[in-house]
Design a protein around this motif. Structure first.
Motif, PDB file in Angstrom:
ATOM      1  N   GLU A  64       0.800  -1.216   0.000  1.00  0.00           N
ATOM      2  CA  GLU A  64       0.000   0.000   0.000  1.00  0.00           C
ATOM      3  C   GLU A  64       0.841   1.277   0.000  1.00  0.00           C
ATOM      4  O   GLU A  64       0.297   2.373   0.006  1.00  0.00           O
ATOM      5  N   ARG A 111      -1.488   3.616  -5.747  1.00  0.00           N
ATOM      6  CA  ARG A 111      -1.632   3.804  -4.299  1.00  0.00           C
ATOM      7  C   ARG A 111      -0.267   4.179  -3.746  1.00  0.00           C
ATOM      8  O   ARG A 111       0.697   3.419  -3.881  1.00  0.00           O
ATOM      9  N   SER A 131      -5.423   6.596  -5.031  1.00  0.00           N
ATOM     10  CA  SER A 131      -5.898   6.906  -3.687  1.00  0.00           C
ATOM     11  C   SER A 131      -5.523   8.354  -3.373  1.00  0.00           C
ATOM     12  O   SER A 131      -4.549   8.900  -3.901  1.00  0.00           O
ATOM     13  N   ASP A 133      -4.125   9.726  -0.978  1.00  0.00           N
ATOM     14  CA  ASP A 133      -2.840   9.969  -0.327  1.00  0.00           C
ATOM     15  C   ASP A 133      -1.642   9.704  -1.243  1.00  0.00           C
ATOM     16  O   ASP A 133      -0.500   9.683  -0.786  1.00  0.00           O
ATOM     17  N   PRO A 190     -10.850   8.106  -1.701  1.00  0.00           N
ATOM     18  CA  PRO A 190     -10.293   8.035  -0.343  1.00  0.00           C
ATOM     19  C   PRO A 190      -9.547   6.723  -0.143  1.00  0.00           C
ATOM     20  O   PRO A 190      -9.961   5.669  -0.654  1.00  0.00           O
ATOM     21  N   ALA A 191      -8.456   6.779   0.590  1.00  0.00           N
ATOM     22  CA  ALA A 191      -7.617   5.594   0.769  1.00  0.00           C
ATOM     23  C   ALA A 191      -8.398   4.413   1.323  1.00  0.00           C
ATOM     24  O   ALA A 191      -8.220   3.264   0.898  1.00  0.00           O
ATOM     25  N   GLU A 192      -9.310   4.700   2.267  1.00  0.00           N
ATOM     26  CA  GLU A 192     -10.045   3.615   2.915  1.00  0.00           C
ATOM     27  C   GLU A 192     -11.078   2.963   2.000  1.00  0.00           C
ATOM     28  O   GLU A 192     -11.527   1.839   2.250  1.00  0.00           O
ATOM     29  N   ALA A 193     -11.465   3.658   0.926  1.00  0.00           N
ATOM     30  CA  ALA A 193     -12.454   3.108  -0.006  1.00  0.00           C
ATOM     31  C   ALA A 193     -11.841   2.793  -1.375  1.00  0.00           C
ATOM     32  O   ALA A 193     -12.567   2.402  -2.297  1.00  0.00           O
ATOM     33  N   GLU A 195      -9.840   0.417  -2.746  1.00  0.00           N
ATOM     34  CA  GLU A 195      -9.981  -0.926  -3.318  1.00  0.00           C
ATOM     35  C   GLU A 195     -11.391  -1.165  -3.822  1.00  0.00           C
ATOM     36  O   GLU A 195     -11.598  -1.672  -4.934  1.00  0.00           O
ATOM     37  N   GLU A 196     -12.361  -0.805  -3.021  1.00  0.00           N
ATOM     38  CA  GLU A 196     -13.761  -1.025  -3.386  1.00  0.00           C
ATOM     39  C   GLU A 196     -14.132  -0.235  -4.640  1.00  0.00           C
ATOM     40  O   GLU A 196     -14.802  -0.754  -5.543  1.00  0.00           O
TER      41      GLU A 196
END
Length: 266
Positions: A64, A111, A131, A133, A190-193, A195-196
């Motif tokens: 990541e 990423r 992503s 970031d 957003p990094a947290e989303a 992959e989805e």
């Protein structure tokens, strides 16, 4: 699904469903690309492009922290010095060309760090998603490296002449928000989303008719050529093949029945 073993320091490729994945697997060096990986890239791209199951090829970095941080600078003294630099440059140009000229749609899944050779690889894909970031840079000016004509030309095609000048002249680091604003990215997530969101887009592309994808990609490849080199008859033949295909019948039927079409690529 058929998956190649993941080997640190190497370039891996595998197939999942209708998606071909090329993974730059050198996380200890933020996925820096070494000479062997450059040499392996055309082979991997060709294998996935020739696989009738594959509808989209995704380029990604292991882990990541980075897509690709650039070329492996530990090899500069041995591979990018004197006569050896000729072979290294030929390998990098072949790697870039394998991505740029691929007959299947390509997506850079970015990423983290995307710099130098990594940014060159990403720009040669059809589409780029990152992503929020992620960090970008073209540091050639800081290293004293010359950048090939075709490479800079590709940057101008994607982000325009003024933005290309800025990226190469300043060699500065910039974020995903700016990359999106100048047209380098198709989408930032957003990094947290991430992959989805990427997986949803990949699935959307892969649900479409393979012959239509192939004809559109062929058109994009021909557009980049000089007018006297363009094979417009070849493009039209692929377009005509779509209208006589079983997939076209399936697409019309599925539309009328309000369901997702099941394309077979024929």
């Amino acid at each position: 699904m058929s998956e190649a073993p993941q080997t640190p320091g190497q370039l891996d490729h595998h197939v999942e469903g209708h998606v071909g994945y090329v993974t730059f697997n050198n996380p200890a060096k933020f996925n820096a690309v070494n000479y062997d990986m450059w040499c392996a890239l055309p082979i991997a791209m060709r294998a996935l492009a020739d696989n009738p199951q594959v509808r989209l090829i995704v380029l990604q970095g292991a882990g990541e922290k980075a897509f690709v941080s650039g070329a492996d600078i530990s090899q500069f003294n041995t591979h990018r010095n004197g006569d050896a630099s000729t072979h290294y440059n030929e390998a990098t140009q072949a790697g870039y060309a394998a991505v740029l000229d691929c007959t299947k749609p390509t997506l850079a899944k970015i990423r983290g760090i995307c710099m130098g050779g990594g940014l060159g690889l990403a720009i040669n894909c059809d589409m780029r998603m990152a992503s929020a970031d992620s960090k970008f840079r073209m540091p050639a000016g800081r290293l004293g490296l010359g950048y090939a004509f075709e490479g800079i030309k590709r940057f101008t095609e994607v982000v325009g002449t003024a933005n290309t000048a800025d990226l190469f002249f300043s060699a500065r680091i910039f974020g995903a928000d700016e990359a999106l604003r100048i047209g380098l990215l198709k989408q930032m997530a957003p990094a947290e989303a991430f992959e989805e969101i990427v997986n949803a887009y990949v699935q959307m592309v892969c649900e479409n008719a393979p012959l239509t994808l192939a004809a559109a990609k062929r058109t994009l490849l021909e557009i980049r050529k000089n007018p006297h080199e363009q094979d417009l008859a070849g493009v039209q033949a692929m377009v005509d093949a779509c209208f006589t295909s079983e997939d076209y019948k399936e697409g019309r039927k599925a539309f009328a029945e309000k369901r997702t079409p099941q394309f077979q690529g024929k």
